[in-house]
Design a protein around this motif. Structure first.
Motif, short mmCIF file in Angstrom:
data_model
loop_
_atom_site.label_atom_id
_atom_site.label_comp_id
_atom_site.label_asym_id
_atom_site.label_seq_id
_atom_site.Cartn_x
_atom_site.Cartn_y
_atom_site.Cartn_z
N LEU A 148 -2.82 7.18 3.58
CA LEU A 148 -3.05 8.01 2.18
C LEU A 148 -2.63 9.46 2.15
O LEU A 148 -1.98 10.18 2.18
CB LEU A 148 -3.92 7.59 1.46
CG LEU A 148 -3.86 8.44 -0.17
CD1 LEU A 148 -2.91 8.43 -0.67
CD2 LEU A 148 -4.77 7.77 -0.54
N LYS A 197 0.51 10.45 4.15
CA LYS A 197 1.60 10.88 3.62
C LYS A 197 1.54 11.40 2.23
O LYS A 197 2.49 12.82 2.24
CB LYS A 197 1.91 9.76 2.52
CG LYS A 197 2.35 7.73 2.78
CD LYS A 197 2.48 7.26 2.11
CE LYS A 197 3.53 7.32 1.25
NZ LYS A 197 5.24 7.71 1.75
N GLU A 201 -6.14 2.30 5.41
CA GLU A 201 -5.66 2.72 4.06
C GLU A 201 -6.34 4.38 3.54
O GLU A 201 -4.79 4.98 3.62
CB GLU A 201 -6.29 1.85 3.28
CG GLU A 201 -5.83 0.50 3.47
CD GLU A 201 -5.91 -0.63 1.90
OE1 GLU A 201 -6.13 -1.37 2.38
OE2 GLU A 201 -7.78 -0.37 2.18
N TRP A 215 0.88 -1.36 -0.11
CA TRP A 215 0.14 0.41 -0.13
C TRP A 215 1.00 1.12 -0.01
O TRP A 215 0.75 2.25 -0.22
CB TRP A 215 -1.45 -0.47 0.99
CG TRP A 215 -2.04 1.35 1.15
CD1 TRP A 215 -2.46 2.33 1.56
CD2 TRP A 215 -2.78 1.53 0.15
NE1 TRP A 215 -2.46 3.04 2.03
CE2 TRP A 215 -3.21 2.88 0.84
CE3 TRP A 215 -3.10 1.19 -1.17
CZ2 TRP A 215 -4.50 3.03 -0.06
CZ3 TRP A 215 -4.01 1.52 -1.85
CH2 TRP A 215 -4.65 2.95 -0.98
N CYS A 255 0.63 3.78 -2.66
CA CYS A 255 -0.01 5.42 -2.33
C CYS A 255 1.12 6.91 -2.33
O CYS A 255 1.36 7.94 -2.89
CB CYS A 255 0.36 6.18 -0.56
SG CYS A 255 -0.87 5.02 0.57
#
Length: 351
Positions: free
Chosen positions: A299, A302, A295, A251, A255
């Protein structure tokens, strides 16, 4: 010591919080760094109703959110508040919703849509008036150097917000987390349909990129819009994200691929149905699949560490018969607020 410092000194973040305040925090719009504008509106929803009750439900559920954040220990000191929920908007939404439901039933029977239909014209006019109101409210807080978020209501509600940002920023991108592409033109005859928000947003020259994540329910018309966008739209379909994961992609790597498509300034548009529907079972148009809660947060984190988040909306939260949807929505809202502040240097992360 200024007023905000006095508030911080006198507030116990380990206590139960202040009843009626967002997250139980002791702030007003005047003493907050982030102001969240509630928009109880769902005139054009095409399936289940209830999203107009989302802002009030999230406000109630937010009192159960612990305000300590492991990665941002001083998050609660930032100052976040919700402006008053306008009862007149909710009343107008309810009245117009009855009219739009009549029209939608006719469309579903196969009757033709007439552009000159006075009912459609009335709803389009009311929706544009809403856009003007939201734009004005947003500009007022931006002039006061506040960070701004919007809490819907259905997904049509952020257009005025985006118009305000388009006058402040020459270029920015939209990160859309959603089950639906929302690229339909005047869906069911409504220019400002919840299914048309990104179609309308792309009319703004300042919106340089639209990056869509989690999309899994869309029509041929919307696929054509994506194909004809010449790279202005990048869509990370849910089935493709899942397939890459099944083949061993992390993931984190996915991302990075998503964020690579984003410009320096980013607006996050978060439709709650972008999550797995077990997290939002009462949303207006739930779709199997979607992101897990962490999740989505990963994201957003980030994005905050490499881009400037200039605003966000959270839409389509409908409370249903219990507070589960609102509970999830409140925790998502707190994360959106905190990570926008991190991205603008107003909060510091501990790692």
């Amino acid at each position: 010591m200024n007023k905000k410092e006095e508030i911080i000194q006198s507030f116990d973040p380990n206590g139960p919080g202040i009843n009626g305040n967002l997250f139980g925090l002791p702030y007003t719009p005047e003493t907050s760094e982030i102001v969240v504008i509630p928009v109880p509106w769902e005139v054009t929803v095409s399936y289940h109703t209830g999203t107009a009750l989302g802002p009030a439900a999230i406000l109630d559920a937010s009192s159960q959110v612990d305000v300590y954040v492991k990665d941002i220990p001083d998050a609660w000191k930032l100052g976040v508040s919700l402006t008053n929920i306008p009862d007149n908007l909710l009343e107008e939404s309810n009245n117009l919703r009855e009219l739009s439901a009549q029209h939608i039933r006719r469309v579903e029977r196969g009757e033709p849509i007439h552009a000159a239909d006075p009912l459609i014209a009335k709803i389009n006019e009311a929706s544009e008036n809403l856009n003007i109101y939201i734009k004005s409210a947003t500009q007022r807080y931006l002039r006061d150097s506040k960070m701004v978020g919007l809490l819907g209501g259905d997904h049509s509600t952020p257009l005025g917000f985006l118009r305000a940002l388009s006058e402040k920023y020459e270029r920015f991108g939209i990160l859309q987390i959603d089950a639906h592409a929302d690229l339909r033109k005047a869906y069911e005859g409504f220019t400002y349909s919840h299914a048309s928000i990104m179609y309308n947003a792309l009319k703004l020259p300042s919106v340089s990129r639209l990056i869509q994540v989690g999309i899994r329910d869309f029509c041929e018309e919307e696929q054509d819009v994506i194909n004809r966008s010449r790279g202005r739209i990048s869509t990370f379909f849910d089935e493709d994200l899942k397939a890459w994961r099944y083949k061993g992609e992390t993931w984190d790597a996915l991302c990075n691929s998503i964020i690579k498509e984003l410009p320096a300034n980013v607006y996050i548009s978060f439709d709650i149905d972008g999550l797995d529907p077990k997290l939002c079972p009462n949303t207006g148009t739930p779709v199997a699949g979607g992101l897990e809660f962490q999740e989505a947060i990963y994201l957003i984190k980030k994005v905050a560490q490499s881009r400037k988040i200039i605003g966000f909306d959270l839409c389509e939260v409908a409370p249903g018969q219990n507070d589960w949807d609102a509970n999830v929505g409140a925790r998502l809202l707190y994360n959106l607020c905190n990570w926008m502040a991190v991205s603008q240097g107003k909060l510091k992360i501990a790692f």
